[in-house]
Design a protein around this motif. Structure first.
Motif, short mmCIF file in Angstrom:
data_model
loop_
_atom_site.label_atom_id
_atom_site.label_comp_id
_atom_site.label_asym_id
_atom_site.label_seq_id
_atom_site.Cartn_x
_atom_site.Cartn_y
_atom_site.Cartn_z
N THR A 21 15.87 -6.44 -4.80
CA THR A 21 16.40 -5.23 -5.38
C THR A 21 17.63 -4.46 -4.34
OG1 THR A 21 14.25 -4.61 -6.19
CG2 THR A 21 16.03 -2.75 -6.17
N ARG A 52 -0.31 -9.45 -5.04
CA ARG A 52 0.24 -8.20 -5.51
C ARG A 52 -0.36 -7.97 -7.01
NH1 ARG A 52 5.04 -5.48 -2.88
NH2 ARG A 52 4.81 -6.36 -0.66
N PHE A 65 16.58 1.49 3.99
CA PHE A 65 17.56 0.70 3.07
C PHE A 65 17.77 1.21 1.84
CE2 PHE A 65 19.98 -3.06 1.73
CZ PHE A 65 20.82 -3.13 2.83
N HIS A 66 16.60 2.09 1.60
CA HIS A 66 16.80 3.01 0.11
C HIS A 66 18.00 3.83 0.19
CE1 HIS A 66 12.95 1.47 -1.68
NE2 HIS A 66 12.63 0.99 -0.47
N SER A 123 13.84 -10.92 4.66
CA SER A 123 13.13 -9.74 4.28
C SER A 123 12.08 -9.59 3.65
CB SER A 123 14.31 -8.69 3.43
OG SER A 123 13.80 -7.50 3.20
N TYR A 171 17.11 -6.38 6.88
CA TYR A 171 17.93 -5.44 6.64
C TYR A 171 17.75 -4.55 8.26
CZ TYR A 171 18.05 -6.48 1.52
OH TYR A 171 18.11 -7.06 0.38
N ARG A 216 10.37 -4.96 7.21
CA ARG A 216 10.85 -3.95 6.04
C ARG A 216 11.62 -2.76 6.80
NH1 ARG A 216 6.98 -5.86 2.31
NH2 ARG A 216 5.12 -6.97 3.23
N CYS A 217 12.34 -2.04 5.86
CA CYS A 217 13.11 -1.10 6.54
C CYS A 217 13.31 -0.05 5.35
CB CYS A 217 14.53 -1.92 6.67
SG CYS A 217 15.92 -0.66 6.75
N GLY A 256 11.10 -11.04 -1.20
CA GLY A 256 10.36 -10.64 -2.60
C GLY A 256 11.20 -9.78 -3.51
N ASP A 257 10.55 -9.04 -4.41
CA ASP A 257 10.95 -8.20 -5.14
C ASP A 257 11.73 -6.94 -4.75
OD1 ASP A 257 11.16 -7.49 -7.80
OD2 ASP A 257 9.42 -6.13 -7.66
N GLY A 258 11.26 -6.34 -3.77
CA GLY A 258 11.82 -5.29 -2.95
C GLY A 258 13.32 -5.72 -2.46
N SER A 259 13.14 -6.74 -1.46
CA SER A 259 14.35 -7.31 -0.87
C SER A 259 15.54 -7.68 -1.63
CB SER A 259 13.96 -8.70 -0.03
OG SER A 259 12.56 -8.20 0.66
N LEU A 274 21.58 -4.01 -5.10
CA LEU A 274 22.07 -2.80 -4.79
C LEU A 274 23.63 -3.06 -3.87
CD1 LEU A 274 19.30 -0.16 -4.32
CD2 LEU A 274 20.65 -0.57 -6.05
N GLY A 303 7.80 -9.54 3.17
CA GLY A 303 6.69 -10.42 3.59
C GLY A 303 7.09 -11.63 3.84
N THR A 355 8.38 -15.55 -1.79
CA THR A 355 7.08 -14.58 -1.73
C THR A 355 5.93 -15.61 -2.32
OG1 THR A 355 6.01 -12.91 -2.61
CG2 THR A 355 7.64 -13.66 -3.96
P1 ATP Z 1 6.96 -8.95 -0.44
O1 ATP Z 1 6.36 -8.50 -1.75
O2 ATP Z 1 6.74 -10.63 -0.73
O3 ATP Z 1 6.23 -8.48 0.66
P2 ATP Z 1 9.44 -7.72 -0.81
O4 ATP Z 1 10.55 -8.28 -0.50
O5 ATP Z 1 9.00 -7.43 -2.14
O6 ATP Z 1 8.44 -8.90 -0.42
P3 ATP Z 1 9.27 -5.10 0.08
O7 ATP Z 1 8.43 -4.42 1.25
O8 ATP Z 1 9.07 -4.50 -1.43
O9 ATP Z 1 9.03 -6.55 0.26
O10 ATP Z 1 10.90 -4.85 0.42
C1 ATP Z 1 11.33 -5.38 1.60
C2 ATP Z 1 12.39 -4.42 1.91
O11 ATP Z 1 13.70 -4.50 0.93
C3 ATP Z 1 12.17 -2.99 2.28
O12 ATP Z 1 11.69 -2.61 3.39
C4 ATP Z 1 13.50 -2.39 2.06
O13 ATP Z 1 14.51 -2.58 3.37
C5 ATP Z 1 14.23 -3.18 0.95
N1 ATP Z 1 14.25 -2.90 -0.41
C6 ATP Z 1 13.08 -2.63 -1.17
N2 ATP Z 1 12.97 -1.73 -2.30
C7 ATP Z 1 14.21 -1.41 -2.15
C8 ATP Z 1 15.11 -0.63 -3.05
N3 ATP Z 1 14.67 0.01 -4.31
N4 ATP Z 1 16.39 -0.11 -2.78
C9 ATP Z 1 16.88 -0.69 -1.48
N5 ATP Z 1 16.16 -1.45 -0.63
C10 ATP Z 1 14.97 -1.84 -1.00
#
Ligand code: ATP
Length: 376
Positions: free
Chosen positions: A140, A205, A109-110, A9, A42, A105-106, A135-138, A144, A11, A159
């Protein structure tokens, strides 16, 4: 029959394919558990949940599809987002950048309702653990899912930004640094021939680690990182003066790495490399300056940094992360967590772990070392 699912998920990062190969092979060879590969992160799960959750017949069809479209057949069938991986499906992919399962990216999913629908889907497919690589977001999102269900969710940091403060390294960093060193080498050839200053913008970033590591490994003359705070006109003049000083002492060219997280005061809309080019050029051309002909050229390296052949370092880390992911999944009382590299030991750390103070110290140390090694 129970299975473990894996998805990629956010990048993409080199090392994702090496991880997939390792997690699938360990599942089949050692743990004797089937591994389901999820296509497009996701989003693949959300779309599948939408199609089958309230439709018993569709669910039966999906299970049948997964059972019959194993390995390559599943990978070829574009409609199928869940694929039963076999040995051959991960053969020959270890060194390839990107991810053969796709990443996405999705935003949906939030939404907790959407995450609940994914948990329902995974339960009806008898998935006992989900491995999320990103990465960080994925991660997170993974946290959850783990908090909101009894599903085991293992996160794996991947990442190129190296902005995750709970692990020394994420998958992809070693390869990206390697690529940056290769790029700097190419820019040095032309910078030296034309006696130019090249300003190269790197990813990362909000973190300057990627630029710092690349600076240390390539010998780039200057690194500018976000941790130093926003750059105002005065700060940019100082940097330009440093370059000019080096030229006065006989230096013929300079490579400057600027991390994409660097900010300006007042804020600027353009890429960092271009803002710095203008500021440096203006300084060099001021009345009475000694190097009025000194030219500055910018380059935003962008997605080039994401691709390429995965380094042995990333392949090894991928195998070690996969091993630890399985060990956690197989512990009867083990919970969820993230694989992390700490002082060359792979551990499983809980989600939401505070930042390691050693990480910030390590970043500072790299920056000081770079300064001490530079030739000005
Ligand atoms: P990179 O920073 O290397 O690009 P990343 O995993 O941080 O990778 P993001 O675009 O931040 O990339 O997150 C990827 C996906 O993770 C989002 O599109 C979403 O589906 C999910 N995601 C991110 N933040 C949250 C959150 N707070 N709650 C639920 N899902 C999340």
């Amino acid at each position: 029959e129970q299975s473990v699912a894996v998805l990629f998920s956010g990048g993409d990062a080199p090392g994702m394919n090496a991880f997939l190969r390792a997690v699938v092979r360990l599942g089949l060879n050692r743990e004797k558990i089937a591994v389901l590969g999820i296509r497009d992160g996701y989003r693949g799960l959300v779309r599948t949940a939408r199609a089958v959750n309230d439709d018993a017949e569709a669910l039966v069809r999906l299970k049948n599809d997964i059972a019959t479209h194993t390995g390559r057949a599943g990978l070829i069938s574009e409609q199928l987002h869940i694929i039963q991986m076999d040995h051959a499906s991960v053969s020959g992919i270890m060194g390839k950048g990107g991810t053969i399962l796709g990443s996405a990216r999705c935003l949906e999913f939030h939404d907790k309702k959407v995450r609940d629908s994914v948990i329902k889907l995974l339960k009806s497919l008898n998935v006992r653990a989900l491995v999320v690589v990103g990465g960080d977001g994925s991660l997170t999102g993974a946290r959850l899912l783990a908090q909101e269900s009894d599903l085991r969710v293992i996160g794996v940091p991947a990442t190129i930004d190296n902005d995750l403060q709970f692990t020394d390294m994420a998958l992809g960093v070693d390869t990206a640094v390697n690529t940056l060193v290769w790029a700097v080498d190419h820019f040095i050839d032309t910078a030296r021939s034309h006696r130019r200053v090249m300003v190269l913008e790197t990813m990362g970033r909000a973190s300057g680690d990627l630029a710092r590591m690349a600076g240390l490994a390539s010998g780039a003359e200057m690194i500018i990182t976000p941790e130093g705070g926003p750059l105002n006109e005065e700060a940019m003049k100082k940097l330009a003066a440093k370059i000019e000083g080096a030229m006065t002492r006989g230096r013929g060219h300079a490579i400057v790495l600027v991390a994409e997280g660097v900010e300006f005061d007042p804020p600027q809309k353009r890429n960092r490399a271009y803002v710095l080019m203008d500021a440096f050029q203006q300084y060099f051309q001021r009345a009475g300056a000694p190097f009025q002909d000194l030219e500055v050229r910018p380059s935003v390296l962008g997605h080039l940094q994401r691709g390429g052949h995965t380094t042995p370092g990333d392949c090894i880390l991928a195998a070690r992360f996969a091993d630890h992911a399985w060990k956690t999944i197989q512990q009867p009382d083990g919970g969820s967590g993230i694989t992390a590299l700490r002082g060359n030991v792979v551990e499983i750390v809980p989600y939401g772990e505070p930042d390691m103070p050693e990480r910030a110290a390590y970043s500072r140390e790299m920056e000081l070392l770079h300064d001490a090694l530079s030739s000005w």
